[in-house]
Write a protein that holds these residues in place. Structure first.
Motif, PDB file in Angstrom:
ATOM      1  N   ARG A   1       0.859  -1.181   0.000  1.00  0.00           N
ATOM      2  CA  ARG A   1       0.000   0.000   0.000  1.00  0.00           C
ATOM      3  C   ARG A   1       0.896   1.233   0.000  1.00  0.00           C
ATOM      4  O   ARG A   1       1.971   1.236   0.611  1.00  0.00           O
ATOM      5  CB  ARG A   1      -0.953   0.014   1.204  1.00  0.00           C
TER       6      ARG A   1
ATOM      7  N   SER B   1       1.065   5.754  -0.107  1.00  0.00           N
ATOM      8  CA  SER B   1       0.413   7.043   0.105  1.00  0.00           C
ATOM      9  C   SER B   1       1.411   8.142  -0.221  1.00  0.00           C
ATOM     10  O   SER B   1       2.589   8.047   0.147  1.00  0.00           O
ATOM     11  CB  SER B   1      -0.072   7.178   1.551  1.00  0.00           C
TER      12      SER B   1
ATOM     13  N   ARG C   1     -11.347   0.572   3.270  1.00  0.00           N
ATOM     14  CA  ARG C   1     -12.148   1.182   4.335  1.00  0.00           C
ATOM     15  C   ARG C   1     -11.629   2.562   4.701  1.00  0.00           C
ATOM     16  O   ARG C   1     -12.402   3.493   4.970  1.00  0.00           O
ATOM     17  CB  ARG C   1     -12.139   0.272   5.570  1.00  0.00           C
ATOM     18  N   THR C   2     -10.307   2.738   4.698  1.00  0.00           N
ATOM     19  CA  THR C   2      -9.726   4.048   5.002  1.00  0.00           C
ATOM     20  C   THR C   2      -9.731   4.961   3.782  1.00  0.00           C
ATOM     21  O   THR C   2      -9.960   6.172   3.904  1.00  0.00           O
ATOM     22  CB  THR C   2      -8.289   3.883   5.515  1.00  0.00           C
ATOM     23  N   ALA C   3      -9.498   4.393   2.591  1.00  0.00           N
ATOM     24  CA  ALA C   3      -9.404   5.218   1.388  1.00  0.00           C
ATOM     25  C   ALA C   3     -10.733   5.853   1.023  1.00  0.00           C
ATOM     26  O   ALA C   3     -10.779   6.996   0.542  1.00  0.00           O
ATOM     27  CB  ALA C   3      -8.882   4.382   0.227  1.00  0.00           C
ATOM     28  N   PHE C   4     -11.840   5.127   1.238  1.00  0.00           N
ATOM     29  CA  PHE C   4     -13.144   5.637   0.854  1.00  0.00           C
ATOM     30  C   PHE C   4     -13.962   6.151   2.038  1.00  0.00           C
ATOM     31  O   PHE C   4     -15.158   6.389   1.888  1.00  0.00           O
ATOM     32  CB  PHE C   4     -13.933   4.537   0.132  1.00  0.00           C
ATOM     33  N   ALA C   5     -13.316   6.287   3.178  1.00  0.00           N
ATOM     34  CA  ALA C   5     -14.030   6.814   4.346  1.00  0.00           C
ATOM     35  C   ALA C   5     -14.310   8.306   4.155  1.00  0.00           C
ATOM     36  O   ALA C   5     -13.489   9.050   3.593  1.00  0.00           O
ATOM     37  CB  ALA C   5     -13.222   6.582   5.609  1.00  0.00           C
TER      38      ALA C   5
ATOM     39  N   VAL D   1     -11.588  10.856   8.252  1.00  0.00           N
ATOM     40  CA  VAL D   1     -10.567  10.084   8.957  1.00  0.00           C
ATOM     41  C   VAL D   1      -9.976  10.949  10.059  1.00  0.00           C
ATOM     42  O   VAL D   1     -10.042  12.183  10.016  1.00  0.00           O
ATOM     43  CB  VAL D   1      -9.461   9.609   7.989  1.00  0.00           C
TER      44      VAL D   1
ATOM     45  N   ARG E   1      -4.529   8.013   3.800  1.00  0.00           N
ATOM     46  CA  ARG E   1      -5.351   7.267   2.834  1.00  0.00           C
ATOM     47  C   ARG E   1      -4.397   6.565   1.864  1.00  0.00           C
ATOM     48  O   ARG E   1      -3.718   7.221   1.068  1.00  0.00           O
ATOM     49  CB  ARG E   1      -6.287   8.192   2.083  1.00  0.00           C
ATOM     50  N   TYR E   2      -4.362   5.259   1.927  1.00  0.00           N
ATOM     51  CA  TYR E   2      -3.432   4.483   1.116  1.00  0.00           C
ATOM     52  C   TYR E   2      -4.106   4.017  -0.171  1.00  0.00           C
ATOM     53  O   TYR E   2      -5.328   3.862  -0.241  1.00  0.00           O
ATOM     54  CB  TYR E   2      -2.925   3.272   1.891  1.00  0.00           C
ATOM     55  N   ASP E   3      -3.265   3.751  -1.162  1.00  0.00           N
ATOM     56  CA  ASP E   3      -3.679   3.122  -2.417  1.00  0.00           C
ATOM     57  C   ASP E   3      -3.068   1.727  -2.503  1.00  0.00           C
ATOM     58  O   ASP E   3      -2.067   1.433  -1.850  1.00  0.00           O
ATOM     59  CB  ASP E   3      -3.231   3.944  -3.628  1.00  0.00           C
TER      60      ASP E   3
END
Length: 261
Positions: free
Chosen positions: A31, A33, A148-152, A155, A161-163
Motif C-alpha cells: 500500500r 500514500s 475502508r480508510t481510502a473511501f471513508a 478520517v 489514505r493508502y492506495d
C-alpha cells in the motif's frame, strides 16, 4: 496426446501462479500514500509512505528511505497477521499440490498404475483450488482494510489514505493462474475416475444400463422389452398355457375312447 498437453499446460500455469503468490510476500509497496504540494503547474512529491507485510517505510524527496520493522509475532496488527497466515497456508497447500500433480501426470513414469496417478492428479487439483481460495481470502482481507480508510468520508488526524500497490494485483493474477491450472487438471481425469453409464441394446430392442458403482451386480440396471415383439413374460405364459390346454384335450379324448371300448 491431448491429455498430456493439457496436463503439462496446467502444470506450467499453476506453478507460475504459485511463484507469483510467493514473490508477493517479499515485495514492497503493498500500500502506498503520497504527500506533496503544488508548485507552478507541476506536482512536487514531498514524501511517500508505503508498507508491506513486514515493515512500514517512509521515503522523502531526496530518495532517503527510513523503515520501521513490525514488532514481534504476537504484537503485529491482527489483519496483517491474518494475511500472513492465509498466504502461508495457501502456499503450503500449493506446494503439496505441485508434488501430487507432478507424480500424477501421465507423462511422468512414477506413481504406480494409471488409475492411481489419475487419483493423485485429482487430489492435486483440489489442493490447488483450496490454496487458491486461501490466497484470495488473504488479498481480499488486505484490500478491504485499505479500502475502508481510502473511501471513508472522514478520517482521524494523522491517518493516511493508502492506495493499492503492485503486489496485490500480481497476487490476484497468480491466484487466477492457480485456479486455471487446477481446472485443467480436473478436466483431464474427471471422466476417467467418474465414468458415465453405458447403455447396451439387447434382446431385440431392450436396453440395459451398466451399473456405475462396484457394489451392484452385473445384471442390475433397467430392462425394458421391445413393444414390437410384445411382452416377454406374457408370450412365455401364453405358450405354456396353450401347450397345457392341448395336453388336457388329448387326455380327455383318450379317456373317452377307453371307456367306450
Amino acid at each position: 496426446m491431448g491429455k498430456r498437453l493439457i496436463q503439462v499446460l496446467g502444470f506450467l500455469i499453476s506453478s507460475l501462479g504459485w511463484v507469483f503468490v510467493l514473490c508477493t510476500m517479499a515485495m514492497d509497496f503493498w500500500r502506498t500514500s503520497q504527500l506533496g504540494g503544488q508548485g507552478g503547474s507541476f506536482i512536487i512529491k514531498v514524501a511517500w509512505y508505503w508498507s508491506n507485510l513486514w515493515k512500514d517505510c517512509y521515503t522523502d524527496s531526496t530518495a532517503v528511505t527510513n523503515c520501521r520493522d513490525f514488532p514481534v509475532l504476537w504484537s503485529v496488527k491482527p489483519f496483517v497477521q491474518a494475511v500472513r497466515g492465509l498466504l502461508m497456508c495457501g502456499l503450503t497447500l500449493g506446494f503439496v499440490a505441485v508434488i501430487l500433480c507432478f507424480v500424477g501426470m501421465e507423462c511422468t513414469y512414477i506413481g504406480g498404475a494409471q488409475k492411481i496417478k489419475d487419483k493423485l492428479l485429482l487430489a492435486g487439483a483440489l489442493f490447488h483450488i483450496a490454496g487458491c481460495v486461501s490466497d484470495v481470502s488473504a488479498y481480499c482481507l488486505y484490500i478491504n482494510r485499505v479500502a475502508r480508510t481510502a473511501f471513508a468520508g472522514r478520517v482521524g488526524p494523522g491517518v493516511l489514505r493508502y492506495d493499492l500497490g503492485p503486489p496485490i494485483f500480481l497476487g490476484l493474477v497468480g491466484c487466477f493462474l492457480i485456479l486455471l491450472g487446477g481446472i485443467f487438471y480436473a478436466v483431464t481425469v474427471y471422466r476417467v475416475i467418474f465414468p458415465k453409464s453405458k447403455v447396451v441394446y439387447a434382446y431385440g430392442g431392450g436396453t440395459y444400463m451398466a451399473p456405475r458403482s462396484r457394489g451392484r451386480t452385473m445384471y442390475s440396471g433397467y430392462y425394458r422389452a421391445s413393444r414390437q415383439n410384445g411382452p416377454y413374460r406374457g408370450s412365455q405364459l401364453s405358450k405354456s398355457s396353450r401347450i397345457s390346454g392341448l395336453s388336457q384335450t388329448t387326455r380327455t379324448h383318450i379317456s373317452e375312447r377307453d371307456a367306450f371300448v
